[in-house]
Scaffold this motif. Structure first.
Motif: not given
Lengths: 365, 126
Positions: B34, B36-37, B39, B60-65
């Protein structure tokens, strides 16, 4: 989810097993493979985006030019046909209704306004309400147009070689031309929202679907809204709702160059003039963290233990690896080089105010 | 979506593997897909106290925490330092790559968690 609109490319996204999410009233692809790969495809080669959710509002009539100049911050009187301008529509208090592109079409007194998906209904109502006394026709054709953005250093080669659009070669940045692809009319525009060279194609939905298939077949990477945001962020381009809004003026956002106060009149001019003379209490800045943490939208920015603003967009920059954000802060703290900190959950992390462009644009002038 | 038999699962998509009084905690395959990458992993420090159903860090993914919620209460005995440099391990194998180990103070809290079958059904409804 059933109230969400689908673009003409929805079936293509499903077939590619894209991760889909609501955005601006539409169900849109966020990523196909992953954001990192899609981001790098655009920076290094080329990628394509379904941006059919964007709104297309046509304004025409004998008063089209003075009317648009009345509701738009840039000055369209200087535009020849085939040229595009970026700017905003403002409320009288200087807050932003929307940021948009205005296309001066070949037919005299005809203009195309390209607006943000989430704001289409609000914009149309705003435009109609301002039009009293002007002889204009306002035609919201958003659901009759599809749009693809092809972005990246190889975009021109692909437009010419794969799509056979030789005119792409000579098209300057922020200009467009009416042309044909596969026997169907398309509007070819040298614009984008990634900081890279590229084109945006506007056409009827069935033409856009065929164009998408052709680009996929030739190996262009499909890219979702996830990397559209990381790309625009790195080059300091604003996103409505984050860096611009009804509460954030273009002067605060550092976009004064798109607000022509030398025009004698436009909605919001008095407020903008005041902001330009007196200065605004807040200013949009960049912040680079010197410690490892990702500053996200809404996180507080602090200095000497006091909250001085908040993050509007932040990422670990994919192109540079740095932990950076744009933030709206108290003007007294906005000078470059000042040490500040960002609160990330329970801890604060040190950072420095910097330019809000974290990666250089690569436009073809 | 993959689950592993013998683990305990929380509604906030963490898993627990019990080793005596130690709870080994990670995130599930459902969670990493859910997000994604991934980071960055924000982890507590050794000797920090964690409480059941309270935040102990974030992924944390690229887009959200996304907050990490502890399934159990206790004291952190170890953190997975490999994640500091290579957080993507959580995408590659979320069950092999744990995040923290906790000395449980209330092992009875495990009873509130789901087993693999119940969790799989729970994810179906998400």
């Amino acid at each position: 989810m059933e109230d969400l609109l689908k673009t003409c490319l929805y079936d293509r996204h499903e077939a590619l097993k894209a991760q889909m999410s609501p955005f601006g009233g539409f169900i849109m692809p966020i990523q196909y493979s992953n954001i990192l790969e899609e981001h790098q495809a655009v920076r290094q080669k080329a990628g394509m985006f379904d941006v059919s959710h964007m709104g297309e509002i046509f304004v025409s009539g004998p008063d089209a030019e003075p009317f648009i100049n009345h509701i738009f911050t840039n000055d369209i009187r200087v535009m020849p046909a085939g040229k595009i301008q970026y700017g905003m529509m403002l409320y009288p208090d200087g807050g932003v209704v929307d940021d948009l592109l205005v296309y001066k079409l070949a037919e005299p007194d005809h203009y195309l306004l390209v607006v943000n998906a989430a704001n289409i209904a609000k914009d149309e109502e705003w435009i109609r309400n301002q039009s009293t006394g002007y002889e204009v026709c306002i035609d919201n054709q958003s659901d009759r147009w599809g749009e693809i953005a092809l972005q990246g250093p190889e975009a021109e080669r692909i437009a010419v070689d794969v799509l056979g659009l030789g005119e792409a070669r000579d098209l300057a940045f922020y200009t467009f031309t009416d042309t044909a692809w596969n026997g169907a009319p398309i509007l070819l525009s040298r614009t984008g929202y990634t900081g890279e060279d590229g084109f945006e194609f506007y056409a009827a939905p069935e033409v856009i679907v065929a164009l998408w298939d052709k680009l996929i077949e030739s190996g262009v990477t499909p890219c979702g809204l996830g990397c559209r945001d990381t790309l625009r962020f790195e080059v300091g381009l604003p996103l409505y709702g984050h860096e611009l809004s009804a509460e954030i003026s273009p002067i605060e956002a550092g976009l004064g160059m798109f607000v022509k106060t030398d025009k004698e009149e436009f909605v919001g001019r008095d407020s903008i003039l005041r902001q330009k003379t007196e200065g605004t209490p807040r200013k949009l800045v960049g912040i680079e963290l010197t410690e490892k943490a990702i500053p996200r939208a809404g996180y507080p920015v602090e200095c000497d233990g006091e909250v001085i603003g908040e993050v509007t967009t932040g990422y670990q920059s994919i192109s540079t690896g740095k932990y950076v954000c744009m933030a709206l802060v108290n003007r007294a703290y906005a000078e470059t080089g000042r040490s500040v900190s960002v609160r990330v959950r329970k801890k604060t992390f040190a950072g420095v105010i910097c330019k809000k462009r974290f990666y250089d644009k690569n436009y073809k002038k | 979506m993959k689950t592993v038999e013998g683990l305990y699962y929380s509604e906030s998509h963490e898993w627990v593997k019990v080793d005596g009084e130690i709870a080994i905690i990670g995130i599930t395959d459902f969670a990493q897909k859910a997000m994604g990458d991934i980071v960055y992993v924000d982890m507590p420090e050794v000797d920090d106290e964690v409480s059941a159903e309270e935040e102990f860090g974030a992924v944390e993914s690229v887009k959200a925490a996304s907050d990490l919620i502890s399934p159990v209460s206790g004291t952190v005995t170890e953190i997975n330092e490999a994640l500091e440099d290579e957080s993507g391990l959580l995408n590659q194998d979320p069950y092999e790559n744990w995040i923290i180990k906790v000395q449980m103070s209330e092992p009875g809290e495990l009873d509130r968690l789901m087993d693999a079958d119940v969790y799989a059904a729970f994810c179906e409804r998400q």
